[in-house]
Structures are given as structure tokens and as C-alpha cells.
Design a protein around this motif. Structure first.
Motif, mmCIF file in Angstrom:
data_model
loop_
_atom_site.group_PDB
_atom_site.id
_atom_site.type_symbol
_atom_site.label_atom_id
_atom_site.label_comp_id
_atom_site.label_asym_id
_atom_site.label_seq_id
_atom_site.Cartn_x
_atom_site.Cartn_y
_atom_site.Cartn_z
ATOM 1 N N GLY A 64 0.808 -1.213 0.000
ATOM 2 C CA GLY A 64 0.000 0.000 0.000
ATOM 3 C C GLY A 64 0.840 1.261 0.000
ATOM 4 N N SER A 65 2.140 1.110 -0.225
ATOM 5 C CA SER A 65 3.068 2.238 -0.063
ATOM 6 C C SER A 65 3.044 3.214 -1.213
ATOM 7 C CB SER A 65 4.490 1.708 0.054
ATOM 8 O OG SER A 65 4.859 1.101 -1.187
ATOM 9 N N GLY A 66 2.568 2.775 -2.360
ATOM 10 C CA GLY A 66 2.698 3.600 -3.554
ATOM 11 C C GLY A 66 4.049 3.421 -4.232
ATOM 12 N N GLY A 67 4.895 2.540 -3.687
ATOM 13 C CA GLY A 67 6.233 2.346 -4.232
ATOM 14 C C GLY A 67 6.348 1.075 -5.055
ATOM 15 N N THR A 68 7.547 0.464 -5.022
ATOM 16 C CA THR A 68 7.846 -0.688 -5.875
ATOM 17 C C THR A 68 6.899 -1.860 -5.638
ATOM 18 O OG1 THR A 68 10.146 -0.021 -5.665
ATOM 19 C CG2 THR A 68 9.738 -2.174 -6.635
#
Lengths: 345, 345
Positions: free
Chosen positions: B20-24
Motif C-alpha cells: 500500500g506504499s505507492g512504491g515498488t
């Protein structure tokens, strides 16, 4: 909690499962507070759906907000959930018009807290110039949610001059950042850690629609790309842009604004501000012929005093973001690999 | 769990906060499964918002689905979340076209379960003829959610002949129910109680858009009102109609279809089928001149064999629903006062 507007008179002071039943208690909750507070012609119909006329090019965006804690310096989950979706639409080049509002409430939520969130939703709608036209309320048992989750979904009308597409980015384009980094993430993180900083850092949650639309009015298609560096921070957004545009990006660290107190907090918490979430900030990639003029306009905006040209699009190192550091070295800036700050928005 | 389509190869077998981080990790999750499965031109853009042309009268509806358990006989939270919003739009007289999809996943959710939900979402979209055009994924810590909550928000194009409004209801109008009551609620409830019934009752979750639009094609403005009796059941919907229309409703209990096995289950669970949630059912209030023809059309539909005219609009007892019972008595049918079955949808 001090309410900025009195709570309506109700027979209950916490949310219970019946408020999500679709029956009498749901009606009581909605009629007593939500409908009156957020009233507009479409919402007043109280149907399962809102009906209206639309014509032309529109944008549609959705986000569910699960920020914890729900109240923080500078805002709460209510205004965050309005501003966030208004801003996602602005990043498409669209002016937000109609929003939907979906609550998942945890049994036991205090009505005073719910009311304060609703008041912030109302205030944020007024500032951004949008209406909530339909919604939904669900309640889950204690321990199956976390106070309140909010989904907002928005429809916006595309600006006639907007053509925001990574395909439009070309070498030599300038990368502009609208303000200082990392305020929202640091606010939430310091809350969770129970840290006290000497000066108060508050979230930068705010609507970006007006400034973005005014830039589109003036610069039209010269605005090649827009994105707000929320989850994953500036580093992640720049990597997404580099990947989508198939170009490299050179960033100059000294041009990336971070306030002194935010730098201090990041050091204390062991965080890199490049990866910390923002809420009221945007990155725009513009034609070099208008970069200075865009920067001037941003600096006239009340939240744009620290705007700056932070970098440039390059054919060197395609799909890579490289930063020239304060001490002159060059390093690759990668995407956020895992989770830095869970539940930041 | 037996998957109807193999799970993509991934480096993880449960959801963690990084997704849910918006990252990889978010990108890995979305690229490996979600985007490929649900692909369409608008979703493929992978922007924060979808951009498209719309013109004319549209309807907008939102719902967050928190059903527990997430898998049940006849469906799961995935197809439920598509059908539910498609049906809310159909009740407005609109043909669902674009949907947004917002997930709140609990840390630790098995990827096999998430994948099965996604497959159902895809299948339901195909049956209903709608596309997911944009979405959002959030992850909350273990114990702060419950496996998976889904928000879907839909835009539908209004049928040109639709004029669905409680204001159009008049005395003498017939109230038609499209099928038998209480299947969805009883399915969920028996699951929770771990009950085994002799024959299997399954949820009636299904899209209602095609049948409703075909009725509008044929009967146009003679269809005065439409609503699906989900949370709160038939009793709640009839009370809402009576209140909004400022008329009374007379219902004849013997005309209200409830299957034998559902009656048995209701008795065992101590539930009144009038208040139990349905998913693939609707109530329509029609001009008396077309009531028999509407009923004939419904009976031709594969799920309408048990459709019936259950009552009539009256100027007697305004805002009240009165049922003539099987044994000939008359009783007031009130709205669901509290919560009968929490988290039914």
C-alpha cells in the motif's frame, strides 16, 4: 474535543452497528447530520445515485483514505479525503465538480469525532468548490476497522487546454516543484511516535485545483505533465515520470526545498525527505520556454513561495533519476522499495 | 482454494504493508495481476484518474462493500461489489459504463484469496458489460481491517426514457417484486452461524442492468420507480417509498415469494424474510395499465420466474406500509429499527 459547530442532538454518542444497517438508525444518523451539513440539490434527493448532465471530456478518480491518526496538525482524514481527490483530478488537468463519499466506520467511534470529520469535509468542499452528491455508510465491528476509512471518488471537467501526458515530455523540459517537501509525512510520523519538535510542523493538505487550472489557462499545452508526490514521495513520482516518459531526469538537490524544521525531524526519525509523503504539493514538467514564467506564477501563489526548478529531462540515463547532491556528487534516486510510512493517507 | 485461473508468479504470498506504499511493491502487485486481468484502454494508462468523453444525462453511485465472510455460496465480495454498484445505477434508470475500484486490504491477506476476488470482479464486469477504469489500493495493519473492503463507484448513462422518481408514484400504481426474498442475507447468516441446511441456499448477487434497461425500452415512463431491497430488506425499501411518495402501500403477503428452504432457514435463525437483505432483486412501482405486461416480461427473464405483483399504492394510511397476512389479518410493516445482519454487503 472542541467542535467548531455544535453536534446535532442525537440519541446516541457513539457509532453502533445499526448505523450501517440501512434502516432507521442509518436514516437518523444521515438526516440529523450528514445531509443537512453537506446539502446541495443533488444530495438532497437522497437516492442511491445522483443524476446530472455532463458533456465533454471528463476525468474520474478514486482514493480510499486510511490515515492514522485521523486527526493531525493542519487537518484530519476529512479534509484530506476531499483535497486528495480534488488534487488527483487537478493532476489530470481537470476541475473537480462532483464527489462521492463512502464511509467505513468502526463500531464505537465517537459521534464528536465523526462530526468533526464531517465539518472538515464540508469546509474542504467549500474551499475547493465541489459538492458531495451521493454517498454510502458502512459500520464494521470493533477491531475490524480503525475508527474511520473514507473513500472519495470525483468527476472533474477537463480544462480545454489541458494535455497532460507523459508522452508529451521531451528532453530539455524543466521539472518544477511547487513547494517544500515532506510536511504531511513528518506530521503524521511525529504524531505516531509521540515526538515533540521545537516548532510545529503541520500537514500541507490543501486543494491544488485553482493554482493548477490557472497555470493551464495561461500556459496550456506547454504544461506537459503534472503529478502530486503523495505516497512514496518525490523520489517515487520522479521515477514514475522517468519510466513512463522513457527519459532520464537530472535533479539538483540544492534546489529541492525542505524547511529547516522538517530536515531536523527527518534526521531525528531517520527518514529521507525525498521519500516522505506530501499532500498539497505538485511536480510539473514544462516546456523550457515557459519554465521561468510558471515559476513566477507559482511564487505569487500563497503556498508557492518556495517553488523552484528542481531539474531537467535528459536523454542521458533513460528511465533513471540522478541527483546532484549538495556536496557535488551524483547518485541514483530509486523508487521507494517497500513501505516507509504506512497509512499516511 | 481452487483458483479458476492461475495466480501470477509473485515473490510474496500474502499482502504486506508495502503493497500500500505507492512504491515498488505496489507496482509489482498491480502490474503482476490487477492491470493485466482488468485491462482496457482507460485503465492501461495507469494514471491517478481516467479521462474520457461523456455527454448527456448520467448517474453516479458509490458503495463500499464490507461483507463478511468474503466468500459465500453464489459469490464473493468481488462480484458483489461490481453487481451492487451496477444495480444502484440501474435503479436510477442508468446503464453502468465506467467503474472505479478502491481496495482496503488487511496485512496478511492471502494472495490466493485476493486473486480469487479479482477474478470474480473481472467475471462480473464482463457479464454486466462494464470496465474498471481507475483504482486505488491501501493496506492496513493486521487487526485494523478485515481481509478486504472494496469501494466501487460507477458512472452510468441514463436511459433516454427513464424517469424514475418517487414524485411520479400515484395512487393505484402496482408494486412488483422481481423474485423471491432473502437469499443473500440467509446465505451470509448461515455461513456465520456455521449452519448446514438440507439444500444449499446461495446468494442472489447478479447484475440487474439488462432486465431493467429492457423494461425501460418497452415501458418508458410507465415505470415510475425502481429500488433494490438490499440492506434492510423489502420492508425498509417499501417504507422509504411510502415516505418519499407520501402515499401508503398495501402489500399482500401471499404474493411475496419466499422459497421453502429460505422460509425454513429464516425460522431456524429467527429472522423475518421481509427484513433480510437481497442483492439481485428489485422492486418496481408501475402504472397499473402496464403492470401485467411488466410482470410477463419479468417472468420471461431467467431470474424472474417468481416475480409477482405484491401490492398497490393507496391514499389510505399515507407513509405507512400495511400487509394483509396469510391468515387474513392486517399489520403495519415498519422499517428495520436497528441492525438485523451486520456486514451483509
Amino acid at each position: 474535543m472542541k467542535l467548531s459547530c455544535p453536534l446535532p442532538k442525537l440519541d446516541f454518542d457513539t457509532i453502533n452497528l445499526g448505523h450501517g444497517s440501512g434502516g432507521t438508525l442509518t436514516s437518523q444518523l444521515l438526516d440529523a447530520g450528514v445531509f443537512k451539513l453537506l446539502e446541495n440539490d443533488l444530495l438532497n434527493k437522497k437516492h442511491d445515485g445522483a443524476i446530472f448532465n455532463l458533456s465533454g471530456k471528463v476525468a474520474l478518480s478514486t482514493d480510499t483514505y486510511v490515515v492514522s491518526p485521523i486527526f493531525f496538525e493542519g487537518g484530519n482524514i476529512g479534509d484530506l479525503s476531499i483535497n486528495g481527490t480534488v488534487n488527483d483530478l487537478a493532476m489530470c488537468g481537470a476541475s473537480a465538480k462532483y464527489l462521492t463519499l463512502g464511509f467505513v466506520l468502526e463500531e464505537g467511534l465517537k459521534m464528536t469525532e465523526f462530526w468533526e470529520v464531517l465539518l472538515s469535509i464540508k469546509a474542504a468542499c467549500d474551499v475547493a468548490g465541489v459538492n458531495i452528491v451521493t454517498g454510502d455508510t458502512k459500520v464494521v465491528e470493533r477491531g475490524k476497522g480503525d475508527k474511520i476509512f473514507i473513500n472519495t471518488t470525483g468527476i472533474g471537467i477537463m480544462h480545454p487546454k489541458a494535455n497532460i501526458d507523459a508522452e508529451n515530455i521531451k528532453t530539455g523540459d524543466k521539472v518544477i516543484l511547487s513547494g517544500p517537501l515532506a510536511r504531511h509525512g513528518i506530521t503524521i510520523m511525529s504524531h505516531r511516535q509521540g515526538l515533540q519538535f521545537e516548532s510545529t510542523i503541520s500537514s500541507d493538505t490543501r486543494p491544488l485545483n485553482k493554482i493548477v487550472l490557472s497555470l493551464l489557462d495561461e500556459f496550456g499545452e506547454k504544461i506537459h505533465f503534472l503529478r502530486d508526490p503523495t505516497r512514496g514521495g518525490l523520489a517515487t513520482v520522479l521515477n514514475e515520470i522517468a519510466t513512463d516518459a522513457r527519459f532520464g531526469i537530472d535533479i539538483i538537490q540544492k534546489n529541492v526545498s525542505v524547511e529547516e524544521e522538517v530536515i531536523g525531524a527527518c534526521e531525528m526519525l531517520g527518514l529521507d525527505p525525498l521519500y516522505v509523503a506530501n499532500e498539497g504539493l505538485f511536480v510539473t514538467v514544462v516546456d523550457p520556454t515557459v519554465a521561468d514564467a510558471v515559476l513566477s506564477r507559482l511564487k505569487e501563489w500563497e503556498y508557492g513561495k518556495m517553488a523552484s526548478i528542481v531539474g531537467e529531462i535528459t536523454t542521458d540515463h533513460p528511465r533513471q533519476v540522478i541527483m546532484k547532491s549538495l556536496i557535488g556528487g551524483r547518485r541514483v534516486v530509486n523508487m521507494l522499495p517497500g513501505e516507509q510510512l504506512p497509512r499516511i493517507c
